[in-house]
Design an enzyme around this catalytic site. Structure first.
Site, mmCIF file in Angstrom:
data_model
loop_
_atom_site.group_PDB
_atom_site.id
_atom_site.type_symbol
_atom_site.label_atom_id
_atom_site.label_comp_id
_atom_site.label_asym_id
_atom_site.label_seq_id
_atom_site.Cartn_x
_atom_site.Cartn_y
_atom_site.Cartn_z
ATOM 1 C CG HIS A 18 -22.074 -45.347 3.600
ATOM 2 N ND1 HIS A 18 -23.016 -45.283 4.595
ATOM 3 C CD2 HIS A 18 -20.992 -45.955 4.155
ATOM 4 C CE1 HIS A 18 -22.537 -45.839 5.705
ATOM 5 N NE2 HIS A 18 -21.312 -46.241 5.477
ATOM 6 C CE LYS A 42 -19.905 -51.665 13.792
ATOM 7 N NZ LYS A 42 -19.730 -50.942 12.540
ATOM 8 N NE ARG A 91 -15.876 -42.600 8.606
ATOM 9 C CZ ARG A 91 -16.678 -43.428 9.252
ATOM 10 N NH1 ARG A 91 -17.864 -43.037 9.591
ATOM 11 N NH2 ARG A 91 -16.294 -44.643 9.561
ATOM 12 C CB SER A 129 -24.272 -45.720 10.148
ATOM 13 O OG SER A 129 -23.939 -45.880 8.798
HETATM 14 P P1 ADP Z 1 -18.207 -50.872 8.809
HETATM 15 O O1 ADP Z 1 -19.013 -51.414 9.940
HETATM 16 O O2 ADP Z 1 -17.596 -51.891 7.917
HETATM 17 O O3 ADP Z 1 -17.232 -49.768 9.185
HETATM 18 P P2 ADP Z 1 -19.817 -48.750 7.682
HETATM 19 O O4 ADP Z 1 -21.158 -48.902 7.074
HETATM 20 O O5 ADP Z 1 -19.707 -47.942 8.918
HETATM 21 O O6 ADP Z 1 -19.317 -50.230 7.883
HETATM 22 O O7 ADP Z 1 -18.807 -48.177 6.613
HETATM 23 C C1 ADP Z 1 -18.609 -48.774 5.371
HETATM 24 C C2 ADP Z 1 -17.501 -48.052 4.623
HETATM 25 O O8 ADP Z 1 -17.873 -46.706 4.357
HETATM 26 C C3 ADP Z 1 -16.185 -47.960 5.397
HETATM 27 O O9 ADP Z 1 -15.135 -48.060 4.480
HETATM 28 C C4 ADP Z 1 -16.240 -46.585 6.004
HETATM 29 O O10 ADP Z 1 -14.957 -46.093 6.283
HETATM 30 C C5 ADP Z 1 -16.910 -45.825 4.882
HETATM 31 N N1 ADP Z 1 -17.587 -44.619 5.345
HETATM 32 C C6 ADP Z 1 -18.551 -44.510 6.275
HETATM 33 N N2 ADP Z 1 -18.938 -43.231 6.440
HETATM 34 C C7 ADP Z 1 -18.183 -42.502 5.569
HETATM 35 C C8 ADP Z 1 -18.081 -41.103 5.262
HETATM 36 N N3 ADP Z 1 -18.821 -40.193 5.902
HETATM 37 N N4 ADP Z 1 -17.196 -40.721 4.319
HETATM 38 C C9 ADP Z 1 -16.422 -41.653 3.713
HETATM 39 N N5 ADP Z 1 -16.471 -42.958 3.954
HETATM 40 C C10 ADP Z 1 -17.323 -43.389 4.866
#
Ligand code: ADP
Length: 161
Positions: A18, A42, A91, A129
Site C-alpha cells: 500500500h 469484512k 497485483r 493485509s
Molecule cells: P480492499 O478491501 O478495498 O481491497 P485493501 O486494503 O485490501 O482494500 O487494498 C486497497 C488497495 O491497495 C487496492 O487497490 C489493492 O489492490 C491495493 N493493494 C493491496 N495490496 C497491494 C500490494 N501488495 N501491491 C499493490 N497494491 C496493493
C-alpha cells in the site's frame, strides 16, 4: 486546479505494498487522500482509529498525503473531496476482474472521476493485509512486509495467542 487522488481500501492493516502505491501516487498528483472504507463486509482486526494512526505514521514523510475514513459510496465521498481520480493497486490477474467491475460501476455513478490502476511493485506482488495477518497470528516475523508501527501492533494483538 489542484489534482486530488484518492487511494481507497480497508488497510487492515496497511502494508508496504500500500505504501508503495500511495507514495507513487503522491509523486504524480498534487494531493493524495488515503481513505479507509469503514462499511466493509469484512470484520476488521484493527479499529478505524488504529488504522488511521498506522497510515498516518507510515506516510508522515509524504507532505501531500492526508488520511481519512469514509462510509458509504466511494464516489459520493470522492465528489465531496473534489477528487479527480481514484487509484487502485493491481497485483495478480485475480485482482483484475473485480477491479474492472468496480471501476465500471464507479464510472457509471461519477463519469467525471477517473480510476487509475497502478501495477504493484514486484517485491510486493503477493502481499495482502490478510496474508500478513495470517502470518503474524502464528508469530511469523513480518518486519519486511509492513511499516514498523504495524509490525509492533500485530505482535501486541497476537501476543496472548
Ligand atoms: P480492499 O478491501 O478495498 O481491497 P485493501 O486494503 O485490501 O482494500 O487494498 C486497497 C488497495 O491497495 C487496492 O487497490 C489493492 O489492490 C491495493 N493493494 C493491496 N495490496 C497491494 C500490494 N501488495 N501491491 C499493490 N497494491 C496493493
Amino acid at each position: 486546479m489542484k489534482k486530488i487522488a484518492i487511494c481507497s481500501g480497508s488497510f487492515d492493516p496497511i502494508t508496504k505494498g500500500h505504501v508503495d502505491i500511495i507514495s507513487r501516487a503522491a509523486d504524480v498528483f498534487d494531493a493524495v487522500v488515503v481513505a479507509i472504507l469503514t462499511n466493509s463486509k469484512k470484520e476488521p482486526l484493527f479499529s478505524v482509529e488504529e488504522r488511521q494512526a498506522q497510515i498516518h505514521e507510515a506516510t508522515q514523510s509524504l507532505a501531500n498525503v492526508e488520511v481519512d475514513a469514509f462510509e458509504g459510496l466511494l464516489m459520493t465521498y470522492a465528489r465531496e473531496k473534489q477528487a479527480s481520480a481514484i487509484i487502485r493497486g493491481l497485483r495478480a490477474v485475480s485482482d483484475f476482474e473485480y477491479e474492472m467491475q468496480v471501476a465500471a460501476m464507479n464510472k457509471h455513478i461519477a463519469p467525471e472521476i477517473e480510476t487509475f490502476f497502478m501495477m504493484t511493485n514486484n517485491a510486493y506482488s503477493y502481499l495482502s493485509s490478510s496474508i500478513v495477518k495470517e502470518a503474524a497470528k502464528y508469530q511469523t516475523n513480518v518486519d519486511d512486509l509492513v511499516p514498523p508501527g504495524v509490525s509492533k501492533a500485530l505482535r501486541e494483538k497476537f501476543a496472548d495467542q
